[in-house]
Design an enzyme around this catalytic site. Structure first.
Site, mmCIF file in Angstrom:
data_model
loop_
_atom_site.group_PDB
_atom_site.id
_atom_site.type_symbol
_atom_site.label_atom_id
_atom_site.label_comp_id
_atom_site.label_asym_id
_atom_site.label_seq_id
_atom_site.Cartn_x
_atom_site.Cartn_y
_atom_site.Cartn_z
ATOM 1 N N THR A 30 0.827 -1.217 0.000
ATOM 2 C CA THR A 30 0.000 0.000 0.000
ATOM 3 C C THR A 30 0.854 1.256 0.000
ATOM 4 O O THR A 30 1.979 1.244 0.513
ATOM 5 C CB THR A 30 -0.924 -0.007 1.238
ATOM 6 O OG1 THR A 30 -1.523 1.278 1.388
ATOM 7 C CG2 THR A 30 -0.150 -0.298 2.525
ATOM 8 N N ASP A 31 0.275 2.340 -0.510
ATOM 9 C CA ASP A 31 0.980 3.631 -0.464
ATOM 10 C C ASP A 31 1.153 4.128 0.973
ATOM 11 O O ASP A 31 1.954 5.026 1.231
ATOM 12 C CB ASP A 31 0.246 4.685 -1.316
ATOM 13 C CG ASP A 31 -1.191 4.945 -0.906
ATOM 14 O OD1 ASP A 31 -1.673 4.319 0.060
ATOM 15 O OD2 ASP A 31 -1.850 5.779 -1.552
ATOM 16 N N GLU A 32 0.383 3.547 1.910
ATOM 17 C CA GLU A 32 0.466 4.031 3.296
ATOM 18 C C GLU A 32 1.835 3.783 3.910
ATOM 19 O O GLU A 32 2.162 4.368 4.941
ATOM 20 C CB GLU A 32 -0.626 3.383 4.162
ATOM 21 C CG GLU A 32 -2.004 3.769 3.706
ATOM 22 C CD GLU A 32 -3.073 3.643 4.785
ATOM 23 O OE1 GLU A 32 -2.739 3.520 5.968
ATOM 24 O OE2 GLU A 32 -4.252 3.667 4.409
ATOM 25 N N TYR A 49 -1.382 -0.380 11.289
ATOM 26 C CA TYR A 49 -1.634 -1.052 10.008
ATOM 27 C C TYR A 49 -0.494 -0.806 9.024
ATOM 28 O O TYR A 49 0.086 -1.745 8.469
ATOM 29 C CB TYR A 49 -2.966 -0.562 9.395
ATOM 30 C CG TYR A 49 -3.082 -0.870 7.913
ATOM 31 C CD1 TYR A 49 -3.249 -2.183 7.478
ATOM 32 C CD2 TYR A 49 -2.990 0.141 6.950
ATOM 33 C CE1 TYR A 49 -3.324 -2.472 6.116
ATOM 34 C CE2 TYR A 49 -3.063 -0.137 5.596
ATOM 35 C CZ TYR A 49 -3.228 -1.446 5.184
ATOM 36 O OH TYR A 49 -3.291 -1.742 3.849
ATOM 37 N N LYS A 57 2.324 -3.386 7.296
ATOM 38 C CA LYS A 57 2.518 -3.565 5.843
ATOM 39 C C LYS A 57 3.962 -3.243 5.467
ATOM 40 O O LYS A 57 4.568 -3.920 4.617
ATOM 41 C CB LYS A 57 1.555 -2.676 5.054
ATOM 42 C CG LYS A 57 0.081 -3.028 5.189
ATOM 43 C CD LYS A 57 -0.289 -4.387 4.644
ATOM 44 C CE LYS A 57 -0.229 -4.456 3.135
ATOM 45 N NZ LYS A 57 -0.684 -5.799 2.643
#
Ligand code: NAD
Ligand code: TDX
Length: 341
Positions: free
Chosen positions: A125-127, A153, A157
């Protein structure tokens, strides 16, 4: 060609199963999913009728089960979508995020090494890049942007991504990683912004917008994410990260207003509520690498994608109504109707 798709009873994994059954009819797909609160077998109802598709219930962190599955199925490719995926839940209870998202990734990669799987793909994810300032529209996340996470979260990741890179570097595991922006589309669990707002607006319930509603997300129609992963597993270079996004930045409040307008519902349903802790301000992906190397481009414009999505939720009420009437109702009451300590 036989592909393991983990997390296929969830939002993006489910859409990916359908994408592959439609576009790669010569492939066999085995879906491994634990069916957590976010997994829904009814999402796969039509896939289950296809002779090229098989469903196995199980946990990606269960070494014995995963080892046996790999021994039995002899996968060519494994694509890992399985994850705890909701930021707000990770703030309440981080532990399961570390177990599934990091240890689960390790168990899958160990099996890939042992059974000589030709490609392991990690859906990230870009997060993992943290956030960007609101007043610098010139800044975008590239694959070189440092990892700097905000939530349990995104940290889980990022931990998984680092482990994937370590397995590539140390053991030569033929692995790739994609880091995508926010997805929207059919089968999106109604705890996430877009389906939450659609389902609540349809019930004439208040729409809880965090903070001032000016946080920015970069939205991509889910099918475009699926086409990117399909390209990466066939043509992407091992050891590489590919950012996936369609240059579609929008504030949360504009998303909510767009949904209300699509549904013909009044803006008075909007209610500003307490902000998410550590709330990332802005995400924005630079997809130049996947475009230049693999020729990927998104097909669906937001104006069309959101119409299709709203229409899907109107046409598929039983799918989401069964979710919001069950355990999810207790979650909503706990998260939104009590102060966040
Ligand atoms: P989701 O929560 O809708 O689905 C997750 C699926 O994984 C569910 O079916 C669940 O039952 C399954 N699962 C959870 N724990 C498991 C375990 N231990 N073993 C086996 N299965 C398990 O998530 P999503 O939104 O479809 O996201 C899929 C992947 O894409 C995730 O890895 C997420 O980090 C990533 N991602 C999501 C977005 C987005 O906007 N939703 C954007 C970028 C990346
Ligand atoms: O009730 C809400 N009100 C609100 O204002 C909810 C659920 C969200 N929001 C805001 C928070 C975010 O700024 O909307 C934005 C989007 O929130 P989510 O749908 O929870 O997504 P986000 O936190 O951006 O994370 C998503 O994109 C990246 C996915 O859930 C992740 O799995 C993915 O990695």
């Amino acid at each position: 060609m036989k592909i393991l798709v983990t997390g296929g009873a969830g939002f993006i994994g489910g859409n990916f199963c359908y994408y592959m059954l439609d576009n790669r009819p010569e492939y066999k797909i085995v879906c491994l999913d634990k069916l957590t609160y976010a997994g829904n077998l009814s999402t796969l109802e039509n896939a289950l009728k296809n002779k090229n598709f098989k469903f196995v219930k199980g946990d990606i962190a269960d070494k014995i089960l995963v080892d046996k599955l790999f021994a039995d199925e002899k996968f060519d490719v494994a694509v890992n979508f399985a994850a705890e995926s909701h930021v707000d839940r990770s703030i309440e209870n981080p532990e399961v995020f570390l177990v599934t998202n990091i240890l689960g990734t390790q168990v899958l990669m160990d099996a890939c090494r042992k059974y000589g799987v030709k490609r392991y793909h990690q859906v990230s994810t870009d997060e993992v890049y943290g956030d960007l300032p609101l007043n610098r529209p010139d800044l975008l996340f590239t694959e070189e942007t440092p990892i700097k996470t905000s939530s349990p979260y995104s940290s889980s990741k990022a931990g998984a991504d680092l482990l994937v890179h370590a397995y590539y570097r140390t053991y030569g595991l033929p692995a790739t990683i994609s880091r995508c922006s926010n997805n929207y589309g059919p089968y999106h669990f109604p705890e996430k912004l877009i389906p939450l707002m659609i389902s609540r607006a349809l019930a004439n319930e208040s729409l809880p917008v965090y903070g001032d509603g000016l946080n920015v997300r970069d939205w991509l129609y889910v099918e475009d994410h699926c086409s990117a992963i399909d390209l990466i597993i066939r043509k992407g270079r091992v050891g590489e990260v590919y950012n996936v996004g369609g240059h579609n930045e929008m504030t949360n409040i504009d998303i909510v207003k767009t949904i209300l307008n699509e549904l013909g519902k009044p803006h008075s349903l909007i209610t500003y509520v307490k902000d998410r802790k550590g709330h990332d301000l802005r995400y924005a992906i630079d997809p130049t690498k996947i475009h230049n190397e693999l020729g990927w481009l998104p097909k669906t414009k937001f104006a069309d994608g959101i119409k299709k999505t709203v229409e899907w939720y109107l046409q598929n009420k039983p799918w989401w109504q069964s979710i919001i009437s069950g355990e999810y109702k207790n979650y909503y009451d706990k998260m939104y109707n009590s102060p966040r300590g």
